[in-house]
Design an enzyme around this catalytic site. Structure first.
Site, mmCIF file in Angstrom:
data_model
loop_
_atom_site.group_PDB
_atom_site.id
_atom_site.type_symbol
_atom_site.label_atom_id
_atom_site.label_comp_id
_atom_site.label_asym_id
_atom_site.label_seq_id
_atom_site.Cartn_x
_atom_site.Cartn_y
_atom_site.Cartn_z
ATOM 1 N N ARG A 63 -9.020 -9.330 2.628
ATOM 2 C CA ARG A 63 -9.986 -9.565 0.785
ATOM 3 C C ARG A 63 -11.018 -10.245 1.380
ATOM 4 O O ARG A 63 -11.977 -10.217 0.469
ATOM 5 C CB ARG A 63 -9.714 -8.296 0.194
ATOM 6 C CG ARG A 63 -8.928 -7.324 -0.108
ATOM 7 C CD ARG A 63 -9.203 -6.906 -1.199
ATOM 8 N NE ARG A 63 -7.295 -5.461 -1.143
ATOM 9 C CZ ARG A 63 -6.646 -5.563 -2.013
ATOM 10 N NH1 ARG A 63 -6.945 -5.878 -3.002
ATOM 11 N NH2 ARG A 63 -5.576 -4.217 -1.181
ATOM 12 N N GLU A 101 2.108 -8.025 2.176
ATOM 13 C CA GLU A 101 1.496 -7.343 2.903
ATOM 14 C C GLU A 101 -0.056 -8.555 2.994
ATOM 15 O O GLU A 101 -0.407 -8.716 1.660
ATOM 16 C CB GLU A 101 0.947 -6.315 3.089
ATOM 17 C CG GLU A 101 -0.361 -6.021 3.797
ATOM 18 C CD GLU A 101 -0.864 -4.433 2.463
ATOM 19 O OE1 GLU A 101 -1.957 -4.030 2.930
ATOM 20 O OE2 GLU A 101 0.138 -3.099 2.526
ATOM 21 N N LYS A 149 0.130 5.399 5.440
ATOM 22 C CA LYS A 149 0.131 4.544 3.754
ATOM 23 C C LYS A 149 -1.041 5.900 3.484
ATOM 24 O O LYS A 149 -1.780 6.652 3.725
ATOM 25 C CB LYS A 149 -0.839 3.449 3.807
ATOM 26 C CG LYS A 149 -1.560 3.000 2.342
ATOM 27 C CD LYS A 149 -2.140 1.789 2.513
ATOM 28 C CE LYS A 149 -2.614 1.587 1.514
ATOM 29 N NZ LYS A 149 -3.767 0.078 1.616
#
Length: 206
Positions: free
Chosen positions: A44, A40, A127
């Site tokens: 960011r 993943e 999640k």
């Protein structure tokens, strides 16, 4: 394609924050060599789309985009080759855009209300984030008792030490963690250590 199809039996998803796209090839090779060909790549950093694109060029690696919080980022990730989307929270806009693109999405939840909202959007895998800060495995057990149809991907505070306990629970589809791709390892180019940490997960990762 479902989330289960994307995970392909891999129950540990490395959560990657990589600042240098030029290192993506080495990272991808290290993950594959360690027997954990999934990642993943988080949105960011300004270089996130480039990193994702480089990783996605590998036919032997399943790459998704993480920390996706807008439909525009979904489009950027999809164009870069993301095979799945992970979000820290539940955004109907993000989910619907993913559904329009037939792109599996795993939104973040931490409450029963958010789980109901995810179910209303047609999702059954979420999640659980931030996992440890929100009560950890006891909270997963409580939520799964109320929502037996839901599968969880706990992320946030997951370590090599506590991951096995999470993965032993039948409601947990996978966990997300960064200890095998820790930023200091990536910055120092310690690819052998990345491979070794991935290889050490084989019992839990599949």
């Amino acid at each position: 394609m479902s989330v289960t199809d994307v995970l392909q039996g891999h129950r540990v998803v490395p959560v990657v924050v990589l600042n240098d796209p030029a290192s993506a090839d080495d990272l991808g090779a290290a993950l594959v060599a360690g027997g954990l060909p999934i990642a993943e790549a988080t949105f960011r950093t300004p270089e996130a789309a480039q990193v994702l694109r480089r990783l996605a060029q590998r036919a032997d690696l399943v790459v998704g985009a993480g920390t996706v919080i807008s439909a525009r980022q979904v489009d950027l990730a999809h164009e870069a080759g993301a095979r799945f989307i992970v979000s820290p929270g539940l955004s109907a806009e993000v989910v619907r855009r993913c559904q329009a693109l037939d792109l599996p999405v795993i939104p973040g939840v931490s409450t029963a209300t958010e789980i109901i909202a995810a179910l209303d959007l047609g999702l059954n895998t979420v999640k659980f984030f931030p996992a440890e800060a929100c009560g950890g495995l006891p909270t997963v057990k409580a939520l799964s008792a109320a929502f037996p149809q839901v599968r969880f991907v706990p992320t946030g505070g997951i370590t090599a030490q506590n991951a096995p306990a999470y993965l032993a629970h039948p409601a947990v589809a996978a966990v997300g963690g960064s200890w095998m791709v820790a930023p200091d390892l990536l910055a120092a180019g310690k690819w052998d250590e990345v491979t070794a940490r991935c290889a050490g997960l084989q019992g839990a990762a599949s």
